[in-house]
Design a protein around this motif. Structure first.
Motif, PDB file in Angstrom:
ATOM      1  N   PRO A 197      10.873  34.351  71.333  1.00  0.00           N
ATOM      2  CA  PRO A 197      12.145  34.897  71.824  1.00  0.00           C
ATOM      3  C   PRO A 197      12.877  35.754  70.798  1.00  0.00           C
ATOM      4  CG  PRO A 197      12.355  32.544  71.372  1.00  0.00           C
ATOM      5  CD  PRO A 197      10.906  32.882  71.272  1.00  0.00           C
ATOM      6  N   GLU A 201      13.000  41.090  72.289  1.00  0.00           N
ATOM      7  CA  GLU A 201      13.847  42.230  72.636  1.00  0.00           C
ATOM      8  C   GLU A 201      13.410  43.536  71.981  1.00  0.00           C
ATOM      9  OE1 GLU A 201      16.271  42.442  74.929  1.00  0.00           O
ATOM     10  OE2 GLU A 201      15.561  40.434  75.456  1.00  0.00           O
ATOM     11  N   GLU A 304      16.009  29.588  75.092  1.00  0.00           N
ATOM     12  CA  GLU A 304      15.716  30.970  74.697  1.00  0.00           C
ATOM     13  C   GLU A 304      14.257  31.351  74.945  1.00  0.00           C
ATOM     14  OE1 GLU A 304      16.918  30.843  70.658  1.00  0.00           O
ATOM     15  OE2 GLU A 304      19.043  31.199  71.093  1.00  0.00           O
ATOM     16  N   ALA A 307      13.872  31.910  78.622  1.00  0.00           N
ATOM     17  CA  ALA A 307      14.583  33.143  78.990  1.00  0.00           C
ATOM     18  C   ALA A 307      13.745  34.372  78.654  1.00  0.00           C
ATOM     19  CB  ALA A 307      15.935  33.201  78.272  1.00  0.00           C
ATOM     20  N   SER A 308      13.034  34.321  77.525  1.00  0.00           N
ATOM     21  CA  SER A 308      12.185  35.463  77.159  1.00  0.00           C
ATOM     22  C   SER A 308      11.017  35.612  78.137  1.00  0.00           C
ATOM     23  CB  SER A 308      11.671  35.298  75.726  1.00  0.00           C
ATOM     24  OG  SER A 308      10.727  34.239  75.622  1.00  0.00           O
ATOM     25  N   ARG A 310      11.225  34.770  81.345  1.00  0.00           N
ATOM     26  CA  ARG A 310      11.837  35.304  82.583  1.00  0.00           C
ATOM     27  C   ARG A 310      12.165  36.782  82.460  1.00  0.00           C
ATOM     28  NH1 ARG A 310      14.705  30.336  82.241  1.00  0.00           N
ATOM     29  NH2 ARG A 310      16.568  31.453  81.489  1.00  0.00           N
ATOM     30  N   SER A 311      12.418  37.244  81.227  1.00  0.00           N
ATOM     31  CA  SER A 311      12.786  38.652  81.027  1.00  0.00           C
ATOM     32  C   SER A 311      11.620  39.596  81.283  1.00  0.00           C
ATOM     33  CB  SER A 311      13.293  38.857  79.591  1.00  0.00           C
ATOM     34  OG  SER A 311      12.205  38.827  78.667  1.00  0.00           O
ATOM     35  N   GLY A 312      10.398  39.080  81.227  1.00  0.00           N
ATOM     36  CA  GLY A 312       9.217  39.913  81.413  1.00  0.00           C
ATOM     37  C   GLY A 312       8.687  40.504  80.118  1.00  0.00           C
ATOM     38  N   LYS A 313       9.476  40.410  79.030  1.00  0.00           N
ATOM     39  CA  LYS A 313       9.008  40.917  77.735  1.00  0.00           C
ATOM     40  C   LYS A 313       7.993  39.977  77.103  1.00  0.00           C
ATOM     41  CE  LYS A 313      10.916  44.873  76.498  1.00  0.00           C
ATOM     42  NZ  LYS A 313      11.764  44.972  75.313  1.00  0.00           N
TER      43      LYS A 313
END
Length: 494
Positions: A197, A201, A304, A307-308, A310-313
């Motif tokens: 995570p 970004e 976290e 969440a990473s 789920r973000s697709g990244k």
């Protein structure tokens, strides 16, 4: 190395200026009269783990109310802290308590020799390429349990073919550019779920490649109940209360996992399933082959890691490596993961006493062949402490108890006129058991190098904070120890 200079005489030498060494120093100088001590640190900075590791997102995997020092409140609102904040906290504590004045940097202990005639340790130390020697009444190793010089680096098949960068988190290059790069993190432990995570970004893509899944538990970085107590109670009182409460929660989690593994497994998998995006299935990626707390559960602060995903990244892959090619990793199931950077989060290489050699009267002692005494000394090794924390709870909960015991032991030696204490184990009544009841890779790889645990007291590692706290405060200090009367006390009575 340059020839040794004259030896310096001390009461106590503490090896290591990490969180355990700072804690031990404080206990020594506030609980005993043995104030002539020094801390030998092999590196150029205090902080241990929190100075050594610099990979993205480095953080605690325990809450700071239990990982921090019991005598100095953790004031930050975040209970799960960054490595940078922890390092500052350790340095500030050392400065405020005066411990920092006792630390000697770039002093790497190579060998320790006990002499029964002089009743002293001689330490041979590499100080910036020059050999120095110290003599000491007592040695207390607070160097942790893993090598700072090398990590666990298994040979990845075909790794020489890779044209990108292959990185180990323990030796993270500060100039590593991963912006818009394709990254694969090999591993599924605490380091992997921290790095993913933290990098997600900025990278083009990042995939955690695991051979076997683990258990995850989402926890908040900030605890609203904790914040309320901090407003109501004085700082030290709040810190102590929260520390005990969080220690109990950790103990309860382990107790449930060990006592009701099938229930714990279902609950943990249910909580994980709620965090996953639709395109990532629970099986096989979150279907461990072992029970909860057979290995440590990975904490995910504020979710976290999920969440990473789920973000697709970020993504996750489960499988075995067939070979590494010039531009990625081919798995045995035929799938391929493109990579510009491969991060080998493959774990630690365990070692005891900072890797220094241990001798008693000229005879080398193999730590892996010795029983541990009360989790903090070694059989047949005089006046030597080994600071180890918990593996099923916050490390410092256990390491602080070890240091408090050593302080009580030193006081008892003073009170009774004792120069030498040596644990003696009756092997006819003690059966060997694994020192640490976990099957994590870094532990199973090091079984032969770890001290032996026994099946009865006092020959095993501490395992329960609340029970161990009572033992350290009120239990016997000298049981199963061979005692030698103090020479100075004998001289005074003659």
């Amino acid at each position: 190395m340059v020839a040794a200079s004259a030896s310096e005489e001390l009461d106590v030498v503490i090896i290591g200026a990490g969180i355990s060494g700072i804690n031990a120093s404080y206990r020594l100088q506030t609980m005993t009269k043995w104030q002539n001590y020094t801390v030998l640190e092999g590196r150029s900075e205090m902080g241990g783990t929190w100075s050594l590791f610099n990979y993205p997102g480095i953080r605690s995997d325990s809450d700071m109310y239990t990982l921090g020092f019991p005598f100095r409140p953790w004031l930050d609102a975040k209970g799960i802290a960054s490595g940078e904040d922890i390092l500052k906290y350790v340095k500030d504590t050392a400065r405020e308590t005066g411990v920092d004045k006792h630390i000697r940097y770039n002093h790497k202990v190579q060998r320790l020799d006990w002499n029964s005639e002089t009743k002293r340790w001689t330490l041979y130390v590499n100080a910036n390429g020059q050999e120095k020697t110290f003599t000491s009444r007592f040695v207390y190793s607070c160097a942790g349990y893993y090598s700072y010089d090398e990590g666990h680096n298994p040979e990845l098949p075909g790794q020489d073919n890779f044209q990108g960068k292959l990185v180990h988190p323990q030796f993270w290059p500060k100039d590593l550019d991963y912006v818009d790069k394709k990254v694969v993190v090999v591993g599924s432990g605490a380091t992997a779920i921290t790095v993913v995570p933290a990098m997600a970004e900025k990278v083009k893509s990042i995939t955690m490649l695991q051979r076997s899944p683990g258990y995850f538990l989402k926890l908040p970085r900030r605890d609203a109940v904790v914040e309320l107590w901090k407003k109501i109670l004085p700082s030290q009182a709040a810190h102590s209360f929260i520390r005990m409460r969080n220690a109990f929660r950790a103990y309860l989690l382990v107790w449930i996992c060990k006592g009701f593994p099938s229930v714990a497994r279902r609950v943990l998998r249910y909580l994980t399933a709620k965090e996953l995006p639709p395109h990532i299935p629970l099986d096989p990626h979150f279907n461990p082959s072992y029970n909860p707390w057979d290995q440590r559960i990975c904490l995910d602060p504020d979710g976290e890691f999920f969440a990473s995903l789920r973000s697709g990244k970020a993504n996750i892959a489960t499988g075995h490596i067939d070979t590494i090619t010039s531009n990625g990793i081919k798995l045995k199931d035929g799938s391929f993961l493109e990579a510009d950077i491969i991060i080998a989060a493959t774990g630690l290489k365990m070692t005891m006493a900072g890797g220094s050699q241990l001798y008693v009267d000229g005879k080398k002692k193999d730590i892996g062949q010795l029983y541990i005494y009360k989790g903090q000394m070694l059989e047949d090794v005089p006046n030597f402490g080994l600071c180890l924390g918990y593996t099923n709870a916050s490390w410092t909960l256990g390491s602080d108890l070890a240091s408090r015991y050593i302080a009580r032991l030193i006081n008892e030696m003073d009170k009774k006129g004792i120069d030498v204490v040596t644990p003696r184990c009756d092997h006819t009544t003690v059966n060997e058991k694994p020192l640490i009841n976990l099957n994590s890779g870094y532990i199973t790889r090091a079984r032969k190098d770890l001290p032996k645990g026994g099946n009865k007291a006092p020959w095993y590692l501490r395992h329960s904070f609340f029970y161990d706290l009572l033992v350290v405060k009120f239990g016997s200090v000298l049981d199963s120890l061979e005692l030698s009367a103090a020479t100075r006390a004998q001289e005074l009575t003659e």
